[in-house]
Design a protein around this motif. Structure first.
Motif, mmCIF file in Angstrom:
data_model
loop_
_atom_site.group_PDB
_atom_site.id
_atom_site.type_symbol
_atom_site.label_atom_id
_atom_site.label_comp_id
_atom_site.label_asym_id
_atom_site.label_seq_id
_atom_site.Cartn_x
_atom_site.Cartn_y
_atom_site.Cartn_z
ATOM 1 N N UNK A 146 18.832 -26.590 3.215
ATOM 2 C CA UNK A 146 19.847 -27.374 3.855
ATOM 3 C C UNK A 146 21.061 -26.556 4.126
ATOM 4 N N UNK A 147 21.037 -25.561 3.736
ATOM 5 C CA UNK A 147 22.086 -24.363 3.957
ATOM 6 C C UNK A 147 23.222 -24.336 2.603
ATOM 7 N N UNK A 148 23.366 -23.057 2.208
ATOM 8 C CA UNK A 148 24.269 -22.845 1.220
ATOM 9 C C UNK A 148 25.497 -23.206 1.502
ATOM 10 N N UNK A 149 26.519 -23.062 0.468
ATOM 11 C CA UNK A 149 27.943 -23.433 0.796
ATOM 12 C C UNK A 149 28.775 -22.180 0.903
ATOM 13 N N UNK A 150 29.417 -21.932 1.937
ATOM 14 C CA UNK A 150 30.299 -20.625 2.115
ATOM 15 C C UNK A 150 31.698 -20.942 2.150
ATOM 16 N N UNK A 151 32.374 -20.209 1.793
ATOM 17 C CA UNK A 151 33.954 -20.727 1.671
ATOM 18 C C UNK A 151 34.651 -19.219 1.892
ATOM 19 N N UNK A 152 35.916 -19.258 2.138
ATOM 20 C CA UNK A 152 36.751 -18.184 2.472
ATOM 21 C C UNK A 152 38.185 -18.556 2.276
ATOM 22 N N UNK A 153 38.975 -17.345 2.326
ATOM 23 C CA UNK A 153 40.609 -17.553 1.904
ATOM 24 C C UNK A 153 41.076 -17.426 3.392
ATOM 25 N N UNK A 154 41.962 -18.524 3.579
ATOM 26 C CA UNK A 154 42.489 -18.323 5.206
ATOM 27 C C UNK A 154 43.835 -17.893 5.283
ATOM 28 N N UNK A 155 44.363 -17.391 4.112
ATOM 29 C CA UNK A 155 45.675 -16.649 4.182
ATOM 30 C C UNK A 155 45.466 -15.604 5.297
ATOM 31 N N UNK A 156 46.176 -15.221 6.082
ATOM 32 C CA UNK A 156 46.159 -14.308 7.109
ATOM 33 C C UNK A 156 45.526 -12.761 6.603
ATOM 34 N N UNK A 157 44.751 -12.371 7.104
ATOM 35 C CA UNK A 157 44.193 -11.028 6.700
ATOM 36 C C UNK A 157 43.382 -11.149 5.509
#
Length: 233
Positions: A128-139
């Motif tokens: 069903x798809x893994x869960x991906x995430x990131x930090x959205x603070x610029x750069x």
């Protein structure tokens, strides 16, 4: 005469005993313990803890975890002057928030410092798809600050996900922060971030030094008074 001579001989030692007259060791400065940055405790069964910006680096630690349904994944944000986020993304669009699916938006902690943010894993099926995430603070995402839950060992792996973010690099789009977003796809945030417990600021050593200083001053005053009494006796 003996009393006067004795008193005057004693006075330099009395003065030296009190640092405020410029003699003797300087009092130790009052210490003030800085608020400790939240640090993730060891993970336990059903509870996974992740450090955000571990050791001051643009990383999540651990960056990829395996979690079954019902597992809680808690992110610990430092209070170090630079905000970070845990923002859900799609593998095909690194450094961008995931698009809503069937009216359900991805989770987003919003930019945070000194807080905790918890997800409840609701879909551990890799198909069903893994869960991906990131930090959205610029750069930050373009520097590789990304993570995943249940990423596979082949195909859309964590390493491939991070490589895609690094490829975005300095062309990363600046995203507006509208605060926390609960909900999520495959993992759900049921509450907004909460304040993290931290080591309390301590001034005990400062107070102790002050008390010692006052005691020394009182002793000096008593000795000076004794010397004066002997002088005029």
């Amino acid at each position: 005469m003996f009393s006067a001579a004795f008193t005057f001989a004693l006075l330099p030692f009395l003065v030296a005993a009190n640092p405020q007259y410029g003699y003797g060791p300087a009092p130790a400065p009052a210490s003030s313990a800085a608020a400790a940055a939240p640090s993730a405790p060891p993970s336990t069964s059903g509870q996974i803890n992740i450090n955000v910006a571990a050791d001051g680096n643009f990383v999540f630690s651990p960056a990829n975890v395996t979690a079954s349904n019902g597992t809680l994944v808690t992110f610990f944000f430092p209070n170090a002057g630079i905000p970070h986020s845990v923002t859900q993304a799609d593998f095909a669009s690194p450094c961008q928030p995931i698009s809503a699916q069937n009216g359900v938006s991805g989770f987003d902690s919003g930019l945070q410092q000194g807080t905790q943010f918890t997800l409840n894993v609701t879909n551990d099926q890799i198909r069903m798809g893994p869960i991906y995430f990131f930090c959205k603070e610029p750069t930050h995402c373009g520097l590789g600050m990304v993570g995943s839950i249940n990423a596979p060992s082949t195909g859309n792996t964590f390493d491939a996900w991070q490589a895609a973010a690094l490829k975005v690099g300095s062309s990363e789009q600046t995203l507006q922060d509208n605060g926390p977003v609960t909900g999520g796809i495959g993992a759900v945030a049921t509450a907004t971030p909460s304040a993290s417990g931290s080591a309390s600021s301590g001034s005990g050593s400062g107070s102790g030094n002050g008390a010692a200083g006052l005691t020394a001053a009182g002793s000096v005053a008593a000795l000076v008074g004794l010397g004066a009494a002997m002088l005029f006796a």
